[in-house]
Write a protein that holds these residues in place. Structure first.
Motif, PDB file in Angstrom:
ATOM      1  N   THR A  54      -9.518   5.320  -5.509  1.00 22.54           N
ATOM      2  CA  THR A  54      -9.163   4.354  -4.471  1.00 22.54           C
ATOM      3  C   THR A  54      -8.686   3.055  -5.114  1.00 22.54           C
ATOM      4  OG1 THR A  54     -11.423   3.463  -4.356  1.00 22.54           O
ATOM      5  CG2 THR A  54     -10.875   5.303  -2.866  1.00 22.54           C
ATOM      6  N   VAL A  92       0.838  -1.196   0.000  1.00 19.07           N
ATOM      7  CA  VAL A  92       0.000   0.000   0.000  1.00 19.07           C
ATOM      8  C   VAL A  92       0.877   1.252   0.000  1.00 19.07           C
ATOM      9  CG1 VAL A  92      -1.645   1.360   1.361  1.00 19.07           C
ATOM     10  CG2 VAL A  92      -1.952  -1.131   1.126  1.00 19.07           C
ATOM     11  N   VAL A 138      -8.030  -1.345  -3.981  1.00 21.14           N
ATOM     12  CA  VAL A 138      -8.224  -2.407  -2.995  1.00 21.14           C
ATOM     13  C   VAL A 138      -6.933  -3.193  -2.863  1.00 21.14           C
ATOM     14  CG1 VAL A 138      -9.495  -4.511  -2.414  1.00 21.14           C
ATOM     15  CG2 VAL A 138     -10.690  -2.563  -3.464  1.00 21.14           C
ATOM     16  N   HIS A 139      -6.504  -3.405  -1.626  1.00 18.41           N
ATOM     17  CA  HIS A 139      -5.284  -4.162  -1.357  1.00 18.41           C
ATOM     18  C   HIS A 139      -5.524  -5.039  -0.139  1.00 18.41           C
ATOM     19  CE1 HIS A 139      -1.095  -5.086  -0.395  1.00 18.41           C
ATOM     20  NE2 HIS A 139      -0.726  -4.540  -1.548  1.00 18.41           N
ATOM     21  N   SER A 140      -5.346  -6.343  -0.310  1.00 17.78           N
ATOM     22  CA  SER A 140      -5.565  -7.308   0.777  1.00 17.78           C
ATOM     23  C   SER A 140      -6.947  -7.168   1.393  1.00 17.78           C
ATOM     24  CB  SER A 140      -4.485  -7.140   1.861  1.00 17.78           C
ATOM     25  OG  SER A 140      -3.196  -7.336   1.321  1.00 17.78           O
ATOM     26  N   GLY A 141      -7.939  -6.927   0.539  1.00 11.46           N
ATOM     27  CA  GLY A 141      -9.315  -6.854   0.996  1.00 11.46           C
ATOM     28  C   GLY A 141      -9.738  -5.532   1.595  1.00 11.46           C
ATOM     29  N   LYS A 142      -8.838  -4.546   1.662  1.00  7.22           N
ATOM     30  CA  LYS A 142      -9.155  -3.237   2.226  1.00  7.22           C
ATOM     31  C   LYS A 142      -9.031  -2.160   1.152  1.00  7.22           C
ATOM     32  CE  LYS A 142      -7.538  -4.431   6.889  1.00  7.22           C
ATOM     33  NZ  LYS A 142      -6.623  -4.048   8.000  1.00  7.22           N
ATOM     34  N   THR A 143      -9.798  -1.086   1.314  1.00  8.76           N
ATOM     35  CA  THR A 143      -9.810   0.007   0.354  1.00  8.76           C
ATOM     36  C   THR A 143      -8.989   1.178   0.874  1.00  8.76           C
ATOM     37  OG1 THR A 143     -11.995  -0.640  -0.459  1.00  8.76           O
ATOM     38  CG2 THR A 143     -11.267   1.600  -0.951  1.00  8.76           C
ATOM     39  N   PHE A 144      -8.158   1.727  -0.001  1.00  7.33           N
ATOM     40  CA  PHE A 144      -7.275   2.839   0.367  1.00  7.33           C
ATOM     41  C   PHE A 144      -7.382   3.955  -0.669  1.00  7.33           C
ATOM     42  CE2 PHE A 144      -5.479  -1.077   1.956  1.00  7.33           C
ATOM     43  CZ  PHE A 144      -5.077  -0.769   3.256  1.00  7.33           C
ATOM     44  N   LYS A 145      -7.157   5.188  -0.236  1.00  4.62           N
ATOM     45  CA  LYS A 145      -7.052   6.293  -1.171  1.00  4.62           C
ATOM     46  C   LYS A 145      -5.741   6.168  -1.937  1.00  4.62           C
ATOM     47  CE  LYS A 145      -8.164  10.408  -0.901  1.00  4.62           C
ATOM     48  NZ  LYS A 145      -8.230  11.870  -0.643  1.00  4.62           N
TER      49      LYS A 145
END
Length: 206
Positions: A191, A155, A193-200
């Motif tokens: 955004t 990330v 998605v990385h490892s099931g999570k969403t990031f800006k």
């Protein structure tokens, strides 16, 4: 580099673009992108040219042939054994100049090359600025998808690329308001998605 040349007697823009794409495909040969699916490298420069020729690019609907050719060829000197003279002999001074403006100095460290892109961005020709914007947009779009980003990128590394890319494109964005607006929207709200999570994508830009 020994690559085939084609007749210059046919003035067709389509013919010249196809010949350029073929030439670039031969130059990049068996190179692959670093994403998980490892597509043929030529897909990237073709995508860069497509971005310049399509909405919302401000060059659309009549992009200059030389800029599209330079977009297709922009990584040949940096990443293959194609030389500046090869480009000069085959494509002439305008295309060659743009490609050379878009080529990093491999004698510099990675960090120095990244800083050089920031420092040189406002001083490039308009043609090189167009290619640089489309190149960054293509790379950023790839980073937003698990299939497009290089395998193993964290990330932090993805977000650092967005932060750096903005520092580059901010200094040449006015040349192409259409792509500029698209880039700004990515920096502001995109955004991933990385490892099931969403990031800006750009964590600090509002």
């Amino acid at each position: 580099m020994s690559l085939p040349s084609s007749s210059s007697s046919d003035p067709s823009v389509v013919s010249q673009l196809l010949a350029t794409a073929h030439w670039a495909a031969l130059a990049h040969g068996q190179q692959r992108r670093k994403s998980g699916s490892q597509p043929a490298y030529i897909q990237h420069p073709l995508h860069v040219a497509s971005l310049l020729a399509s909405p919302p690019s401000s060059l659309c609907p009549d992009p200059p042939l030389e800029i599209l050719q330079a977009a297709i060829l922009h990584d040949t000197v940096e990443d293959t054994d194609v030389t500046e003279q090869d480009l000069q002999d085959r494509f002439g001074p305008v295309v060659t100049r743009i490609v050379m403006e878009c080529s990093d100095d491999k004698d510099l460290s990675k960090e120095a090359r990244k800083q050089a892109q920031i420092d040189s961005a406002p001083h490039k020709s308009d043609g090189a600025k167009h290619v640089k914007l489309a190149d960054k947009l293509s790379n950023l779009t790839d980073l937003m998808s698990p299939e497009g980003r290089p395998a193993g990128w964290s990330v932090k590394r993805i977000q650092e690329y967005f932060i750096w890319a903005k520092r580059v494109t901010d200094r040449c964005i006015d040349v192409n308001p259409g792509l500029g607006a698209q880039l700004e929207e990515l920096y502001k709200s995109a955004t991933f998605v990385h490892s099931g999570k969403t990031f800006k994508c750009h964590p600090d830009y509002e």
